[in-house]
Design a protein around this motif. Structure first.
Motif, PDB file in Angstrom:
ATOM      1  N   ALA A 103      -6.392 -34.562  29.536  1.00 15.18           N
ATOM      2  CA  ALA A 103      -7.305 -35.695  29.046  1.00 15.18           C
ATOM      3  C   ALA A 103      -7.087 -35.400  27.302  1.00 15.18           C
ATOM      4  O   ALA A 103      -7.050 -36.497  26.617  1.00 15.18           O
ATOM      5  CB  ALA A 103      -8.617 -35.303  29.469  1.00 15.18           C
ATOM      6  N   LEU A 104      -7.123 -34.204  26.947  1.00 18.32           N
ATOM      7  CA  LEU A 104      -6.814 -33.968  25.539  1.00 18.32           C
ATOM      8  C   LEU A 104      -5.480 -34.733  25.019  1.00 18.32           C
ATOM      9  O   LEU A 104      -5.683 -35.269  23.901  1.00 18.32           O
ATOM     10  CB  LEU A 104      -6.971 -32.481  25.195  1.00 18.32           C
ATOM     11  N   ALA A 105      -4.312 -34.672  25.780  1.00 17.09           N
ATOM     12  CA  ALA A 105      -3.170 -35.100  25.103  1.00 17.09           C
ATOM     13  C   ALA A 105      -3.495 -36.619  25.144  1.00 17.09           C
ATOM     14  O   ALA A 105      -2.902 -37.429  24.277  1.00 17.09           O
ATOM     15  CB  ALA A 105      -2.099 -34.631  26.122  1.00 17.09           C
ATOM     16  N   ALA A 106      -3.820 -37.028  26.233  1.00 16.60           N
ATOM     17  CA  ALA A 106      -4.205 -38.519  26.054  1.00 16.60           C
ATOM     18  C   ALA A 106      -5.025 -39.059  25.058  1.00 16.60           C
ATOM     19  O   ALA A 106      -4.355 -40.095  24.452  1.00 16.60           O
ATOM     20  CB  ALA A 106      -4.720 -38.942  27.602  1.00 16.60           C
ATOM     21  N   ALA A 107      -6.090 -38.286  24.856  1.00 17.31           N
ATOM     22  CA  ALA A 107      -6.826 -38.764  23.580  1.00 17.31           C
ATOM     23  C   ALA A 107      -6.233 -38.763  22.211  1.00 17.31           C
ATOM     24  O   ALA A 107      -6.442 -39.359  21.357  1.00 17.31           O
ATOM     25  CB  ALA A 107      -8.353 -37.835  23.607  1.00 17.31           C
ATOM     26  N   LEU A 108      -5.241 -37.683  22.053  1.00 14.84           N
ATOM     27  CA  LEU A 108      -4.498 -37.429  20.969  1.00 14.84           C
ATOM     28  C   LEU A 108      -3.250 -38.590  20.685  1.00 14.84           C
ATOM     29  O   LEU A 108      -2.621 -38.339  19.891  1.00 14.84           O
ATOM     30  CB  LEU A 108      -3.866 -36.073  20.815  1.00 14.84           C
ATOM     31  N   GLY A 109      -3.064 -39.322  21.792  1.00 17.43           N
ATOM     32  CA  GLY A 109      -1.882 -40.143  21.963  1.00 17.43           C
ATOM     33  C   GLY A 109      -0.554 -39.376  21.955  1.00 17.43           C
ATOM     34  O   GLY A 109       0.504 -39.820  21.919  1.00 17.43           O
ATOM     35  N   ALA A 110      -0.491 -38.063  22.535  1.00 19.27           N
ATOM     36  CA  ALA A 110       0.814 -37.364  22.951  1.00 19.27           C
ATOM     37  C   ALA A 110       0.878 -37.237  24.206  1.00 19.27           C
ATOM     38  O   ALA A 110       1.993 -36.463  24.681  1.00 19.27           O
ATOM     39  CB  ALA A 110       0.254 -36.024  22.147  1.00 19.27           C
ATOM     40  N   LEU A 111       0.250 -37.853  25.078  1.00 19.97           N
ATOM     41  CA  LEU A 111       0.700 -37.800  26.579  1.00 19.97           C
ATOM     42  C   LEU A 111       1.817 -38.631  26.842  1.00 19.97           C
ATOM     43  O   LEU A 111       1.838 -39.730  26.603  1.00 19.97           O
ATOM     44  CB  LEU A 111      -0.524 -38.337  27.425  1.00 19.97           C
ATOM     45  N   HIS A 112       2.899 -38.054  27.572  1.00 19.33           N
ATOM     46  CA  HIS A 112       4.079 -39.100  28.043  1.00 19.33           C
ATOM     47  C   HIS A 112       4.366 -38.195  29.688  1.00 19.33           C
ATOM     48  O   HIS A 112       3.809 -37.257  29.772  1.00 19.33           O
ATOM     49  CB  HIS A 112       5.340 -38.549  27.287  1.00 19.33           C
ATOM     50  N   LEU A 113       5.165 -39.015  30.200  1.00 17.02           N
ATOM     51  CA  LEU A 113       5.378 -38.793  31.678  1.00 17.02           C
ATOM     52  C   LEU A 113       5.955 -37.150  32.048  1.00 17.02           C
ATOM     53  O   LEU A 113       5.236 -36.726  32.610  1.00 17.02           O
ATOM     54  CB  LEU A 113       6.601 -39.608  32.219  1.00 17.02           C
ATOM     55  N   PRO A 114       6.912 -36.752  31.373  1.00 19.78           N
ATOM     56  CA  PRO A 114       7.236 -35.317  31.467  1.00 19.78           C
ATOM     57  C   PRO A 114       6.016 -34.421  31.400  1.00 19.78           C
ATOM     58  O   PRO A 114       5.932 -33.309  32.040  1.00 19.78           O
ATOM     59  CB  PRO A 114       8.380 -35.098  30.617  1.00 19.78           C
ATOM     60  N   LEU A 115       5.260 -34.369  30.273  1.00 21.50           N
ATOM     61  CA  LEU A 115       4.036 -33.696  29.836  1.00 21.50           C
ATOM     62  C   LEU A 115       3.182 -33.588  31.039  1.00 21.50           C
ATOM     63  O   LEU A 115       2.327 -32.742  31.340  1.00 21.50           O
ATOM     64  CB  LEU A 115       3.683 -33.841  28.715  1.00 21.50           C
ATOM     65  N   TYR A 116       2.813 -34.910  31.396  1.00 21.12           N
ATOM     66  CA  TYR A 116       1.934 -35.337  32.262  1.00 21.12           C
ATOM     67  C   TYR A 116       2.210 -34.634  33.809  1.00 21.12           C
ATOM     68  O   TYR A 116       1.267 -33.987  34.390  1.00 21.12           O
ATOM     69  CB  TYR A 116       1.788 -36.814  32.524  1.00 21.12           C
ATOM     70  N   VAL A 117       3.536 -34.811  34.140  1.00 20.08           N
ATOM     71  CA  VAL A 117       3.910 -34.039  35.493  1.00 20.08           C
ATOM     72  C   VAL A 117       3.747 -32.607  35.360  1.00 20.08           C
ATOM     73  O   VAL A 117       3.328 -32.120  36.074  1.00 20.08           O
ATOM     74  CB  VAL A 117       5.153 -34.730  35.752  1.00 20.08           C
ATOM     75  N   ALA A 118       4.246 -31.903  34.258  1.00 26.64           N
ATOM     76  CA  ALA A 118       4.279 -30.690  33.827  1.00 26.64           C
ATOM     77  C   ALA A 118       2.872 -29.925  34.207  1.00 26.64           C
ATOM     78  O   ALA A 118       2.361 -29.054  34.788  1.00 26.64           O
ATOM     79  CB  ALA A 118       4.773 -30.448  32.834  1.00 26.64           C
ATOM     80  N   LEU A 119       1.834 -30.638  33.497  1.00 25.82           N
ATOM     81  CA  LEU A 119       0.319 -30.206  33.442  1.00 25.82           C
ATOM     82  C   LEU A 119      -0.219 -30.304  34.873  1.00 25.82           C
ATOM     83  O   LEU A 119      -1.053 -29.604  35.503  1.00 25.82           O
ATOM     84  CB  LEU A 119      -0.391 -30.881  32.501  1.00 25.82           C
ATOM     85  N   LEU A 120       0.308 -31.518  35.589  1.00 24.13           N
ATOM     86  CA  LEU A 120      -0.284 -31.440  36.961  1.00 24.13           C
ATOM     87  C   LEU A 120       0.252 -30.446  37.712  1.00 24.13           C
ATOM     88  O   LEU A 120      -0.459 -29.870  38.877  1.00 24.13           O
ATOM     89  CB  LEU A 120       0.176 -32.977  37.529  1.00 24.13           C
ATOM     90  N   ALA A 121       1.385 -30.349  37.583  1.00 24.56           N
ATOM     91  CA  ALA A 121       2.113 -28.910  38.121  1.00 24.56           C
ATOM     92  C   ALA A 121       1.113 -27.602  38.055  1.00 24.56           C
ATOM     93  O   ALA A 121       1.205 -27.020  39.025  1.00 24.56           O
ATOM     94  CB  ALA A 121       3.428 -28.851  37.980  1.00 24.56           C
ATOM     95  N   VAL A 122       0.992 -27.294  36.958  1.00 25.67           N
ATOM     96  CA  VAL A 122       0.415 -26.056  36.583  1.00 25.67           C
ATOM     97  C   VAL A 122      -1.062 -26.142  37.083  1.00 25.67           C
ATOM     98  O   VAL A 122      -1.301 -25.130  37.509  1.00 25.67           O
ATOM     99  CB  VAL A 122       0.115 -26.110  34.961  1.00 25.67           C
ATOM    100  N   SER A 123      -1.635 -27.121  37.253  1.00 23.49           N
ATOM    101  CA  SER A 123      -3.064 -27.357  37.723  1.00 23.49           C
ATOM    102  C   SER A 123      -3.075 -27.012  39.089  1.00 23.49           C
ATOM    103  O   SER A 123      -4.131 -26.612  39.855  1.00 23.49           O
ATOM    104  CB  SER A 123      -3.743 -28.673  37.456  1.00 23.49           C
TER     105      SER A 123
END
Length: 410
Positions: A103-123
């Motif tokens: 959510a923070l990365a999206a709010a900062l405009g820094a969210l992209h697919l590889p980061l999104y998938v990586a954070l989902l995996a960590v979660s």
């Protein structure tokens, strides 16, 4: 009416002094998860290029669950001696942190697919331990006679949350964004972590530290249990492609919105809630025929989703499928409990869980290529037909084991 409530098999669970304090936190967290059913896939659809939407939805959904299998193995040395509340609480903390980072990365405009998938995996790394923590805590706090209804309460909470969660997510996505919904889910996990910390003292009894390898050995020795594991794995695997095909079907074939997708999930959740409530009263039925019948009936109920039927009919059939799906875990767990010696049961269930946690994510990963090759609606039809075929195949196998080889569990 009070006498009827107190005579319910669920009363000792909801009235327990410690579990009673944990259940509200579980409800809040389950509601957040129900909202994420829509948000995780919808955010992947928004981030992915048009020509690869199905593939990225499959990757995102798999990332939100598949790493839990690796976590179950990698962290076993460090976590297997921890108490149930501690395991569940640590999983909630990690979920809150990783989803909050999305959510923070999206709010900062820094969210992209590889980061999104990586954070989902960590979660999801501690998800298997979190689930084990819930059921370990039940074993720590309740006598064996109340384990089955307590497990059903957990399932009913999860199913009930899918009634309110998906449509609420659809509305919030329409007003804000899927990243906002994921932020709410992160907050719900923070509430759950705090609930566990306050409701159960840190000095609670530790979980059994037995190696899960003993469970795998027991499964290999018992062909009945091995067959049940194979049936469950195949059943869950065939449901996996739905998580890719359904959002693509709604967005592409039906030209619908996240609200419509949420409506489908809500219908399934409503049916599952009803099915979960009646599960405790199925104890007089023979478990093996009931379990196989669930597989057959579920595949049949899913068929209209893959056919060109009106949307209300498809939603109704999906609600029926939810009602049929709900008792499966309870009946299959009861078969394990009936067949496995008490001393081996924790290891066997741990091994069973370590295998089954892979089934839906692997099916989901298959869903991407299937949707790309066949299309969303034909994929739904193929999975429903394959589920029916699975049930038909198991019937003669069970019949032979029951009647042709000296008998077996009912």
């Amino acid at each position: 009416m009070s006498i009827g409530v107190r005579s319910s098999p669920y009363w000792p669970v909801v009235s327990h002094p410690k579990l009673g304090r944990i259940l509200p936190g579980l409800v809040v967290s389950a509601l957040g998860d129900g909202m994420s059913l829509v948000a995780v896939t919808w955010l992947a659809l928004q981030l992915a290029p048009q020509e690869h939407r199905g593939t990225w939805v499959a990757v995102a959904v798999a990332a939100y669950s598949l790493p839990s299998a690796a976590g179950g193995v990698l962290f076993g040395r460090f976590l297997r001696h921890r108490g149930g509340a501690q395991l569940a609480g640590w999983n909630a903390i990690l979920r809150a942190a990783a989803l909050g980072a999305i959510a923070l990365a999206a709010a900062l405009g820094a969210l992209h697919l590889p980061l999104y998938v990586a954070l989902l995996a960590v979660s999801s790394l501690l998800a298997a331990w979190g689930s084990a923590g819930h059921y370990t805590l039940i074993a720590e706090l309740l006598p064996p006679v109340h384990h089955l209804p307590a497990n059903a309460v957990l399932t009913t909470i999860a199913n009930g949350a899918t009634i309110a969660g998906p449509p609420l997510a659809g509305l919030l996505i329409g007003w804000t964004s899927p990243a906002t919904v994921i932020a709410i889910d992160a907050a719900s996990f923070a509430v759950l972590a705090l609930t566990y910390r306050l409701a159960v003292p840190p000095g609670a009894p530790a979980a059994d530290g037995s190696s899960s390898r003993a469970g795998f050995a027991a499964l290999r020795r018992d062909r009945t249990l091995l067959g049940l594991l194979a049936l469950s794995f195949a059943f869950f695997f065939l449901f996996g492609p739905f998580y890719v095909a359904m959002p693509v079907h709604v967005a592409t074939d039906l030209h619908g919105s996240a609200t419509l997708l949420g409506g489908y999930y809500t219908a399934f959740g409503a049916g599952a809630l009803l099915g979960g409530l009646v599960t405790g009263y199925l104890r007089r039925l023979s478990l093996w025929p009931t379990t196989i019948g669930i597989v057959l009936a579920f595949g049949t109920a899913m068929l209209p989703l893959g056919l060109d039927v009106p949307t209300p009919v498809a939603i109704g059939s999906f609600a029926l499928a939810g009602a049929i799906w709900a008792p499966y875990m309870a009946t299959s767990m009861a078969l394990f409990q009936r067949t496995t010696p008490a001393a081996d049961l924790p290891q066997v269930l741990a091994a069973n869980g370590a295998v089954l946690v892979l089934a839906v994510p692997l099916g989901t990963m298959l869903g991407g290529p299937l949707v790309a090759l066949l299309g969303a609606r034909p994929t739904l039809l193929a999975c429903a037909a394959a589920t029916i075929a699975l049930g038909v195949f198991v019937i003669p196998v069970w019949w032979y084991r029951r009647h042709g080889s000296g008998g077996g569990p009912a």
